[in-house]
Design a protein around this motif. Structure first.
Motif, short mmCIF file in Angstrom:
data_model
loop_
_atom_site.label_atom_id
_atom_site.label_comp_id
_atom_site.label_asym_id
_atom_site.label_seq_id
_atom_site.Cartn_x
_atom_site.Cartn_y
_atom_site.Cartn_z
N ALA A 473 32.58 24.96 -52.97
CA ALA A 473 32.12 23.61 -52.63
C ALA A 473 32.28 23.34 -51.15
O ALA A 473 31.42 22.73 -50.51
CB ALA A 473 32.90 22.58 -53.45
N GLY A 474 33.38 23.81 -50.56
CA GLY A 474 33.56 23.62 -49.13
C GLY A 474 32.56 24.39 -48.31
O GLY A 474 32.08 23.91 -47.27
N ALA A 475 32.22 25.60 -48.77
CA ALA A 475 31.26 26.41 -48.02
C ALA A 475 29.85 25.84 -48.11
O ALA A 475 29.07 25.94 -47.16
CB ALA A 475 31.28 27.84 -48.54
N LEU A 476 29.50 25.22 -49.23
CA LEU A 476 28.15 24.70 -49.42
C LEU A 476 28.01 23.25 -48.99
O LEU A 476 26.91 22.69 -49.15
CB LEU A 476 27.74 24.83 -50.90
CG LEU A 476 27.64 26.26 -51.45
CD1 LEU A 476 27.29 26.22 -52.93
CD2 LEU A 476 26.60 27.06 -50.68
N ARG A 477 29.08 22.66 -48.49
CA ARG A 477 29.01 21.26 -48.10
C ARG A 477 27.99 21.06 -46.99
O ARG A 477 28.01 21.74 -45.97
CB ARG A 477 30.38 20.76 -47.65
CG ARG A 477 30.42 19.26 -47.33
CD ARG A 477 31.80 18.87 -46.86
NE ARG A 477 32.80 19.27 -47.84
CZ ARG A 477 34.12 19.23 -47.59
NH1 ARG A 477 34.56 18.88 -46.39
NH2 ARG A 477 34.97 19.58 -48.53
N GLY A 478 27.08 20.14 -47.18
CA GLY A 478 26.05 19.84 -46.20
C GLY A 478 24.82 20.72 -46.32
O GLY A 478 23.80 20.46 -45.67
N ARG A 479 24.89 21.80 -47.12
CA ARG A 479 23.76 22.70 -47.25
C ARG A 479 22.87 22.33 -48.44
O ARG A 479 21.69 22.61 -48.44
CB ARG A 479 24.24 24.14 -47.41
CG ARG A 479 24.98 24.66 -46.19
CD ARG A 479 25.56 26.04 -46.48
NE ARG A 479 26.22 26.59 -45.30
CZ ARG A 479 25.62 27.34 -44.38
NH1 ARG A 479 24.34 27.65 -44.52
NH2 ARG A 479 26.29 27.80 -43.35
N ILE A 480 23.51 21.78 -49.49
CA ILE A 480 22.77 21.39 -50.68
C ILE A 480 22.95 19.90 -50.87
O ILE A 480 24.09 19.41 -50.98
CB ILE A 480 23.27 22.16 -51.93
CG1 ILE A 480 23.10 23.66 -51.73
CG2 ILE A 480 22.53 21.68 -53.17
CD1 ILE A 480 23.62 24.48 -52.88
N ARG A 481 21.86 19.17 -50.90
CA ARG A 481 21.92 17.73 -51.05
C ARG A 481 21.50 17.37 -52.47
O ARG A 481 20.37 17.62 -52.88
CB ARG A 481 21.01 17.04 -50.04
CG ARG A 481 21.09 15.52 -50.07
CD ARG A 481 20.24 14.90 -49.00
NE ARG A 481 20.34 13.46 -49.00
CZ ARG A 481 21.30 12.77 -48.39
NH1 ARG A 481 22.24 13.42 -47.72
NH2 ARG A 481 21.33 11.45 -48.43
#
Length: 749
Positions: A473-481
């Motif tokens: 979740a931290g790695a994908l934060r801001g990448r998937i809306r």
């Protein structure tokens, strides 16, 4: 011993002379100073008389002192000497109460003994005593009545029989009282093991199973007809024992005894009272359905099924279980060799009927020959007869009624289906479903051997699911809306300023909340298995009640109280991620055949503004997680008290409790995940140790429930393999986005 005498000389002033007026052995503290004896006008002869009396008194006291000194110390007169007040002080002295008798040295003839082991609860105690004395025998630590009381008599020996409960090294004390003086207590210890009891009325009928109560941990042995050992069993902590007699059918007289290694060196107790019983291990002949006739047609959707069966002895009755298409439909007692019950709620078309008889002892017959009956019009051809239910391990049953089976030395096993209560039907509001049937009780979870596996499964959840999910979740934060899902009509795209907007009225918040609740209820019912029968409508109502309790009490009320305590304000909202978790859990449980099913039912959460401190958010989140956990645990414990519930209301309550327990536990392990807007993230960001402790407890509790019970089917190995694959994938994605992708961007630039 020297007796000390004290005297007090009172001085009388006669002119300028002082003479002794009198002597006292012991001064009286209550006496007042005497008045002078000199009065006005007293004659000289009177004063001389008083002087002579004083001298004589002094001489008498001197003689008494010398005589007391000459008495030997051990003389009774010296021991009994007391201070004697004179006539002036005796009238005012305060009487001293007599002291109570104190224990004296043990008389030489007093003794007390008890046997080392008593095979009965009536323990014989004996000893010797002094003539004229009484003896009391009591337990050392008890505060109740004594075991034995031997009244005072001239006998010098005594014995009595005391009622003592079974136990090891029971301590007894005996005290002798002679002339009001109690002796020092004597003690003795005894191991006691009385006879066990056997349940049942005389001449009772049984398949060979006998039971009763004995001393906890003892081995109870049933003795048949005064000699041969019939069977044995170890008594439980509550004292209950049960075993099966391996004897042929017939009348017997049973007695029981028990033994335990730490009582009397493993000696046996005495035999219990005898119980006469009749062992019936022979299966009855198959019952016969006489109405309706084979191949007949029934106009409505119900029919009265009647027939004949084995007549039971006087005062007893057998049972007939009628099956419709191989499912239990109704039940009736066999009275006078006949039975009858109503099969209702049957759909149109041909159906198969058969009956299985259970005699008064509990032996099951082979199923009867099935008959086909058409309900409604004769539109469809009769299907092939379904497989006949039969006891496990028995041979296939022929289409014709079998002959009577030969006698067997083992009781017949019940058929593989469970009969319904009397008057029951396969399609009514009081028919049980399988939902929650495999939810284990506390005792089955503790004794099933999964206590060592549950911590490992909990640790695997933390290490392979929760923490990798946090990394991902931290790695994908801001990448998937993720789109903002709302049920209020305001999740459409924002119109341009040039386009006129017609605002619709907001939906009722109760309607908004009912939509995801109904969806979650449908998922849970499907996860447990459903059919087109009215009992599943009751199950749906129970699921809705359980989910309402979890969301209203476990979330809404709990977070409201927590926010009030923290002096913050939050707003309840629907959390789409929780509904997504409920969908995933229901699908996995259904596809993998997990029993009890892993489901989730909490659908709402509380949201705070960005100005609320992290500590306050975390504490309110912990209150939410804790309340849902407490509700689930309480429902789980209460569900175990229902046992085999029957009837609409009892089944509704049991299924509601099963929903709260299963959906609550499934929701807790989702709520504690440290991602998105879940409560676990607020706790994780505030305190890592608090989050770790909370998720460990929640995962351990859930693991105990899903693993407990002998009928549970949770794929432990498959779950760990899938969790390991997810963890590897999450770490790989995190590593790529954290280390590989930035380097590739730099090289490209």
């Amino acid at each position: 011993m020297i007796t000390h005498f004290h005297y007090h000389a009172q001085i009388i002033d006669i002119g300028h002379d002082a003479v002794l007026n009198g002597l006292t052995v012991q001064p009286s503290r209550s006496s007042v100073p005497p008045r002078p004896f000199r009065d006005r006008g007293a004659s000289a002869s009177r004063r001389r008389l008083l002087t002579v009396l004083a001298v004589a008194g002094f001489a008498l006291q001197s003689v008494l002192v010398l005589g007391a000194a000459a008495v030997p110390p051990d003389s009774p007169s010296a021991a009994d000497s007391t201070e004697v007040p004179d006539s002036a002080t005796a009238a005012t002295a305060t009487p001293t109460p007599s002291p109570s008798p104190t224990p004296s040295a043990m008389p030489s003839n007093f003794s007390f003994s008890a046997p080392d082991f008593s095979p009965t609860n009536a323990v014989r105690l004996s000893g010797t005593k002094d003539a004229g004395s009484s003896v009391v025998i009591s337990p050392r630590s008890a505060t109740g009545s004594p075991f034995c009381t031997i009244p005072a008599s001239d006998d010098t020996e005594f014995d009595c029989t005391a009622a003592v409960a079974s136990g090891a090294a029971i301590s007894l004390i005996a005290v002798q009282t002679l002339a009001g003086v109690a002796s020092a207590p004597l003690s003795a210890t005894v191991d006691v093991l009385g006879a066990p009891t056997i349940d049942g009325a005389p001449e009772s009928l049984t398949t060979g199973i006998i039971s009763g109560y004995g001393f906890a941990g003892s081995t109870v042995t049933a003795v048949v007809d005064g000699g041969a050992a019939g069977c044995s069993s170890v008594a439980t902590d509550a004292g209950y024992w049960s075993c099966v007699l391996t004897v042929p059918s017939g009348p017997y007289v049973i007695r029981a005894k028990q033994s335990r290694a730490d009582l009397g060196g493993g000696a046996s107790s005495s035999l219990s009272g005898s119980l006469s019983l009749v062992v019936d291990r022979d299966s009855p002949a198959s019952a016969v359905i006489t109405s309706p006739a084979p191949g007949s047609q029934v106009a409505g959707t119900q029919v009265a099924v009647s027939g004949t069966g084995e007549a039971a002895p006087a005062g007893l009755s057998g049972t007939a279980d009628v099956y419709l298409d191989n499912l239990p439909a109704c039940q009736s007692a066999i009275v006078g060799g006949t039975f009858s019950c109503i099969v209702g709620g049957v759909s149109k078309g041909p159906h198969s009927l058969l009956v299985i008889q259970r005699d008064a002892a509990g032996n099951y017959s082979a199923p009867s020959a099935p008959i086909t009956v058409t309900f409604g019009s004769r539109g469809a051809a009769a299907p092939a007869p379904p497989a006949i239910p039969r006891p496990p391990g028995s041979p296939a049953v022929p289409s014709t009624p079998p002959s009577a089976a030969p006698p067997s030395t083992t009781p017949s096993a019940p058929p593989s289906v469970t009969p319904l209560p009397p008057g029951g039907s396969i399609d009514n509001w009081g028919t049980p479903t399988t939902f929650g049937a495999m939810l284990p009780t506390l005792s089955s979870s503790v004794t099933s051997g999964n206590l060592a596996l549950a911590p490992l499964l909990a640790i695997a959840f933390v290490l392979l699911i929760a923490l990798p999910l946090r990394l991902l979740a931290g790695a994908l934060r801001g990448r998937i809306r993720m789109p903002s899902l709302q049920f209020t009509g305001r999740n459409h795209a924002r119109p341009s300023a040039s386009v006129p907007v017609i605002e619709s009225a907001p939906l009722n918040p109760w309607v908004v909340g009912a939509i995801p609740l109904a969806a979650a209820a449908a998922l849970i019912v499907i996860a447990g298995g459903v059919d087109d029968q009215v009992r599943y409508l009751r199950l749906s109502l129970a699921v809705v009640i359980g989910l309402a309790v979890l969301n209203v009490v476990g979330v809404a009320v709990a977070t409201r109280c927590g926010s009030f305590a923290q002096r913050v304000s939050g707003r309840l909202r629907f959390v789409p991620l929780l509904l997504f978790a409920a969908v995933v859990a229901a699908v996995l449980s259904r596809v993998a055949g997990i029993h009890p099913p892993v489901i989730a039912g909490v659908l709402i959460g509380v949201g705070f503004s960005s100005t609320v401190a992290a500590r306050a958010r975390a504490i309110v989140s912990l209150v939410e997680i804790g309340s849902v956990t407490v509700l689930a645990a309480g429902a789980w414990l209460l569900h175990g008290l229902f046992g085999a519930a029957s009837g609409f209301w009892a089944l509704l309550a049991a299924e509601s409790l099963a929903t709260i327990a299963l959906a609550g536990l499934g929701s807790v392990v989702v709520l504690i995940l440290p991602i998105a807007s879940l409560p676990g993230r607020a706790v994780f960001e505030w305190s890592r140790p608090a989050w770790l402790a909370t998720i460990t407890v929640a995962a351990l509790f859930a693991s105990v429930v899903v693993l407990g019970g002998g009928d549970a089917s949770f794929p432990v190995i498959g779950a760990i393999v899938c969790a390991g694959a997810f963890a590897a994938l999450s770490v790989a994605v995190w590593g790529w986005l954290r280390f590989v992708e930035p380097g590739a961007v730099e090289l490209h630039d």
